[in-house]
Design a protein around this motif. Structure first.
Motif, mmCIF file in Angstrom:
data_model
loop_
_atom_site.group_PDB
_atom_site.id
_atom_site.type_symbol
_atom_site.label_atom_id
_atom_site.label_comp_id
_atom_site.label_asym_id
_atom_site.label_seq_id
_atom_site.Cartn_x
_atom_site.Cartn_y
_atom_site.Cartn_z
ATOM 1 N N UNK A 244 -11.721 104.524 -3.044
ATOM 2 C CA UNK A 244 -12.028 104.055 -1.696
ATOM 3 C C UNK A 244 -12.876 105.077 -0.959
ATOM 4 N N UNK A 245 -12.487 106.352 -1.033
ATOM 5 C CA UNK A 245 -13.252 107.400 -0.352
ATOM 6 C C UNK A 245 -14.675 107.477 -0.884
ATOM 7 N N UNK A 246 -14.819 107.384 -2.204
ATOM 8 C CA UNK A 246 -16.133 107.441 -2.818
ATOM 9 C C UNK A 246 -16.997 106.269 -2.371
ATOM 10 N N UNK A 247 -16.414 105.056 -2.392
ATOM 11 C CA UNK A 247 -17.158 103.865 -1.972
ATOM 12 C C UNK A 247 -17.535 103.912 -0.500
ATOM 13 N N UNK A 248 -16.644 104.438 0.338
ATOM 14 C CA UNK A 248 -16.956 104.570 1.764
ATOM 15 C C UNK A 248 -18.118 105.536 1.963
ATOM 16 N N UNK A 249 -18.122 106.625 1.192
ATOM 17 C CA UNK A 249 -19.183 107.617 1.309
ATOM 18 C C UNK A 249 -20.525 107.047 0.861
ATOM 19 N N UNK B 146 -10.657 98.390 -3.997
ATOM 20 C CA UNK B 146 -11.228 99.348 -3.041
ATOM 21 C C UNK B 146 -12.282 98.686 -2.159
ATOM 22 N N UNK B 147 -13.103 97.825 -2.735
ATOM 23 C CA UNK B 147 -14.113 97.115 -1.937
ATOM 24 C C UNK B 147 -13.422 96.190 -0.931
ATOM 25 N N UNK B 148 -12.381 95.495 -1.360
ATOM 26 C CA UNK B 148 -11.649 94.613 -0.451
ATOM 27 C C UNK B 148 -11.021 95.371 0.707
ATOM 28 N N UNK C 278 -13.775 96.504 3.089
ATOM 29 C CA UNK C 278 -14.207 95.363 3.907
ATOM 30 C C UNK C 278 -13.193 95.073 5.009
ATOM 31 N N UNK C 279 -11.925 95.118 4.660
ATOM 32 C CA UNK C 279 -10.863 94.894 5.634
ATOM 33 C C UNK C 279 -10.940 95.933 6.759
ATOM 34 N N UNK C 280 -11.169 97.169 6.394
ATOM 35 C CA UNK C 280 -11.285 98.235 7.398
ATOM 36 C C UNK C 280 -12.474 98.000 8.327
ATOM 37 N N UNK D 47 -10.097 99.509 -14.397
ATOM 38 C CA UNK D 47 -11.207 100.152 -13.691
ATOM 39 C C UNK D 47 -11.907 99.155 -12.762
ATOM 40 N N UNK D 48 -12.148 97.951 -13.287
ATOM 41 C CA UNK D 48 -12.780 96.894 -12.491
ATOM 42 C C UNK D 48 -11.879 96.464 -11.336
#
Length: 93
Positions: free
Chosen positions: A86-91, A52-54, A57-59, A45-46
């Motif tokens: 990733x989608x959740x974190x972007x949102x 996803x954060x990496x 950030x790359x995006x 999970x971690x």
């Protein structure tokens, strides 16, 4: 993922749920994950969160049209739900 799993294992308070970290590999992590080991589930999970954060950030930095992830990790179920993360974190961000 191996480093994260080792860190979680050392901090895990229930000794009977800890795993053998000698010669820990991606394949061993997968087998522990299939056994629903709580230490490995938390470390994956971690790891999902970190990946996803990496990628986010790359995006933000290089704005790629596509990101290709290859290697053994793509052949396992370790990347299941990563697109949701990733989608959740972007949102959220």
């Amino acid at each position: 993922l191996i480093k994260t799993t080792k860190e979680y294992n050392l901090k895990w308070t229930k000794k009977e749920e800890q795993i053998d970290i000698d010669k820990l590999s991606g394949f061993k992590i997968l087998s522990y994950l299939k056994e629903n080991n709580p230490v490995v589930k938390e470390s994956v999970k971690r790891w999902h969160k970190d990946i996803s954060i990496g990628l986010i950030d790359l995006c933000h930095v290089i704005d790629p049209e596509v990101i290709v992830i290859a290697g053994g990790v793509t052949e396992s179920e370790l990347l299941n739900n990563i697109s949701f993360d990733i989608s959740f974190d972007l949102f959220i961000n």
